[in-house]
Scaffold this motif. Structure first.
Motif, PDB file in Angstrom:
ATOM      1  N   GLY A  11       0.801  -1.158  -0.040  1.00 34.65           N
ATOM      2  CA  GLY A  11       0.052   0.060  -0.100  1.00 34.65           C
ATOM      3  C   GLY A  11       0.883   1.485   0.232  1.00 34.65           C
ATOM      4  N   THR A  13       1.054   3.362  -2.287  1.00 30.77           N
ATOM      5  CA  THR A  13       0.312   4.367  -3.386  1.00 30.77           C
ATOM      6  C   THR A  13       0.033   5.390  -2.620  1.00 30.77           C
ATOM      7  OG1 THR A  13      -1.547   3.060  -3.533  1.00 30.77           O
ATOM      8  CG2 THR A  13       0.275   2.605  -5.230  1.00 30.77           C
ATOM      9  N   SER A  14      -0.167   5.493  -1.455  1.00 31.25           N
ATOM     10  CA  SER A  14      -0.942   6.618  -0.645  1.00 31.25           C
ATOM     11  C   SER A  14      -0.926   6.442   0.963  1.00 31.25           C
ATOM     12  CB  SER A  14      -2.788   6.294  -1.014  1.00 31.25           C
ATOM     13  OG  SER A  14      -3.522   7.143  -0.322  1.00 31.25           O
ATOM     14  N   PHE A  16      -0.098   6.448   4.659  1.00 27.46           N
ATOM     15  CA  PHE A  16       1.039   5.890   5.405  1.00 27.46           C
ATOM     16  C   PHE A  16       2.043   5.287   4.650  1.00 27.46           C
ATOM     17  CE2 PHE A  16      -2.520   4.937   8.870  1.00 27.46           C
ATOM     18  CZ  PHE A  16      -2.978   6.122   9.217  1.00 27.46           C
ATOM     19  N   ARG A  36      -1.593  -1.608  -5.883  1.00 29.18           N
ATOM     20  CA  ARG A  36      -2.207  -1.878  -7.050  1.00 29.18           C
ATOM     21  C   ARG A  36      -2.019  -0.850  -8.268  1.00 29.18           C
ATOM     22  NH1 ARG A  36      -8.055  -2.662  -4.674  1.00 29.18           N
ATOM     23  NH2 ARG A  36      -7.067  -1.001  -3.511  1.00 29.18           N
ATOM     24  N   ARG A  37      -1.881   0.416  -7.794  1.00 34.97           N
ATOM     25  CA  ARG A  37      -1.791   1.669  -8.816  1.00 34.97           C
ATOM     26  C   ARG A  37      -0.470   1.777  -9.127  1.00 34.97           C
ATOM     27  NH1 ARG A  37      -5.616   5.559  -5.355  1.00 34.97           N
ATOM     28  NH2 ARG A  37      -4.567   4.234  -3.929  1.00 34.97           N
ATOM     29  N   ASP A  60      -1.658  -6.785  -5.793  1.00 36.70           N
ATOM     30  CA  ASP A  60      -3.017  -7.003  -5.182  1.00 36.70           C
ATOM     31  C   ASP A  60      -2.862  -7.714  -3.950  1.00 36.70           C
ATOM     32  OD1 ASP A  60      -5.573  -7.594  -3.931  1.00 36.70           O
ATOM     33  OD2 ASP A  60      -6.584  -7.054  -5.780  1.00 36.70           O
ATOM     34  N   VAL A  61      -2.831  -7.562  -2.627  1.00 36.17           N
ATOM     35  CA  VAL A  61      -2.195  -8.368  -1.423  1.00 36.17           C
ATOM     36  C   VAL A  61      -3.304  -9.453  -1.311  1.00 36.17           C
ATOM     37  CG1 VAL A  61      -0.959  -6.647  -0.324  1.00 36.17           C
ATOM     38  CG2 VAL A  61      -3.233  -6.903   0.400  1.00 36.17           C
ATOM     39  N   ASN A  87       0.820  -2.497   5.400  1.00 39.10           N
ATOM     40  CA  ASN A  87       0.089  -1.323   5.616  1.00 39.10           C
ATOM     41  C   ASN A  87      -1.191  -1.456   4.705  1.00 39.10           C
ATOM     42  OD1 ASN A  87      -0.286   1.856   5.877  1.00 39.10           O
ATOM     43  ND2 ASN A  87       0.151   1.280   3.518  1.00 39.10           N
ATOM     44  N   GLY A 140      -2.489  -1.834  12.412  1.00 35.16           N
ATOM     45  CA  GLY A 140      -4.039  -2.187  13.030  1.00 35.16           C
ATOM     46  C   GLY A 140      -4.551  -0.884  12.848  1.00 35.16           C
ATOM     47  N   TYR A 154     -14.927  -3.908   9.911  1.00 34.77           N
ATOM     48  CA  TYR A 154     -13.770  -3.140   9.635  1.00 34.77           C
ATOM     49  C   TYR A 154     -12.649  -3.097  11.048  1.00 34.77           C
ATOM     50  CZ  TYR A 154      -9.905   0.546   9.463  1.00 34.77           C
ATOM     51  OH  TYR A 154      -8.433   0.961   9.520  1.00 34.77           O
ATOM     52  N   LYS A 158      -9.304  -5.385  12.302  1.00 34.03           N
ATOM     53  CA  LYS A 158      -8.239  -4.750  12.856  1.00 34.03           C
ATOM     54  C   LYS A 158      -7.855  -5.586  14.402  1.00 34.03           C
ATOM     55  CE  LYS A 158      -7.007  -2.120   9.627  1.00 34.03           C
ATOM     56  NZ  LYS A 158      -5.581  -2.350   9.082  1.00 34.03           N
ATOM     57  N   ALA A 187      -6.716   9.625  10.954  1.00 36.48           N
ATOM     58  CA  ALA A 187      -5.427  10.182  10.190  1.00 36.48           C
ATOM     59  C   ALA A 187      -5.982  10.597   8.991  1.00 36.48           C
ATOM     60  CB  ALA A 187      -4.390   9.266  10.210  1.00 36.48           C
ATOM     61  N   THR A 189      -5.888  11.116   5.404  1.00 30.73           N
ATOM     62  CA  THR A 189      -5.451  10.311   4.148  1.00 30.73           C
ATOM     63  C   THR A 189      -6.516  10.067   3.038  1.00 30.73           C
ATOM     64  OG1 THR A 189      -5.884   8.075   5.032  1.00 30.73           O
ATOM     65  CG2 THR A 189      -3.523   8.989   5.572  1.00 30.73           C
ATOM     66  N   GLU A 190      -6.391   8.974   2.193  1.00 36.31           N
ATOM     67  CA  GLU A 190      -7.499   8.848   1.223  1.00 36.31           C
ATOM     68  C   GLU A 190      -8.393   7.680   1.878  1.00 36.31           C
ATOM     69  OE1 GLU A 190      -5.843   7.823  -2.566  1.00 36.31           O
ATOM     70  OE2 GLU A 190      -4.481   9.492  -2.708  1.00 36.31           O
TER      71      GLU A 190
END
Ligand code: NDP
Ligand code: 8X3
Length: 254
Positions: A11, A13-14, A16, A36-37, A60-61, A87, A140, A154, A158, A187, A189-190
């Motif tokens: 992760g 690409t964005s 953290f 992925r991006r 892609d994990v 992440n 987490g 979600y 975690k 936080a 982010t996106e």
């Protein structure tokens, strides 16, 4: 630069992950950047590749075979990974559980649980071979510890991350490999853009009028736990903005 300082980030690409790539690059680490991006990974490679060795791989994990392939095909100079930052992850469907599409629950489980174990499993032999000073840093969340409306699967994913991190520590005892569950609070982010499936207004509303954590704040914590002396393991690090706390219990009344 110390030999052998290679970090594998999912992760990247964005948010953290991207901030962590910049933080580790600033300290001279070699970077393996996945997500992925691919275009975003390549942009980060362009930005940081002049300073440190950077290897990028679209990944892609959720795809265990692809994870094994990316790890198995790491170029020689990137093989001896010292730090894995698990992440990649997401929240979806902020509404109540009873209003959620089953597919959204599956996507969170497939990414935050199955994806995280896919990458961990593929890199464990390498990290054990690295030995003292190696680290797995799992992202987490406060949602893994504290319930709130709309967290449903979600938060449960975690909670898995926390317990998996602790359980890994038991099995890795004696190997020198450290494991940390970093549990951030709010936080910017996106993350909320993804959670609301692209609702920019909702995302901006959540972070406005307060002082959320930044991606750089969490990247600093990730770097901190991974660069401590080899005999120190931070088991769990819960980090919230000063301006975030808990509410009283909710009560259903007549
Ligand atoms: P972002 O949405 O900014 O970044 C998420 C990253 O995860 C992206 O790089 C995305 O890359 C990657 N990702 C998502 N799904 C997959 C997948 N299937 N395969 C590979 N990569 C994937 O969010 P954050 O930076 O905020 O989130 C990072 C982690 O931190 C997540 O695990 C999140 O749950 C956790 N977290 C976030 C908090 C917050 O408030 N922001 C607080 C607590 C924890 P791409 O789409 O290119 O694949
Ligand atoms: C993300 C933080 O507070 O939205 O894990 O659960 S929160």
């Amino acid at each position: 630069m110390q030999m052998g300082n290679i970090v594998f980030i999912t992760g990247a690409t964005s948010g953290f992950g991207r901030a962590a790539a910049r933080r580790f690059a600033a300290a001279g680490w070699s970077l393996i950047l996945t997500g992925r991006r691919l275009k975003r990974l390549q942009a980060l490679q362009d930005e940081l590749g002049g300073r440190v060795p950077v290897h990028v791989a679209a990944l892609d994990v959720r795809d265990a075979a692809a994870v094994r392939q990316v790890v198995g095909e790491l170029p020689e100079a990137f093989r001896q990974v010292r730090v894995l930052i698990n992440n990649a992850g997401l929240a979806l469907a902020p509404q109540a559980a009873q209003q959620v599409e089953l597919a959204d629950w599956h996507t969170m489980i497939d990414t935050n649980v199955t994806g995280l174990v896919n990458v961990t499993h593929a890199l464990l032999p390498t990290l054990i071979a690295t030995g003292a000073g190696a680290s797995i840093v799992n992202l987490g969340s406060v949602a893994g510890q504290w319930p709130y409306p709309g967290s449903h699967v979600y938060g449960a994913t975690k909670a898995f991350v926390q317990q998996f991190s602790y359980n890994l520590r038991c099995d890795l005892l004696g190997s020198g490999v450290r494991v940390t569950d970093i549990a951030p609070g709010m936080a910017e982010t996106e993350f909320t853009l993804v959670r609301t499936k692209g609702d920019q207004v909702a995302s901006e509303r959540l972070y406005s009028g307060t002082t959320p954590l930044t991606a750089e704040d969490i990247a600093e914590q990730i770097f901190y736990v991974a660069s401590l002396p080899a005999h120190i393991n931070i088991n769990r690090l819960e980090v919230m903005p000063t301006r975030q706390a808990w509410l009283p219990f909710a009560v259903d009344r007549d």
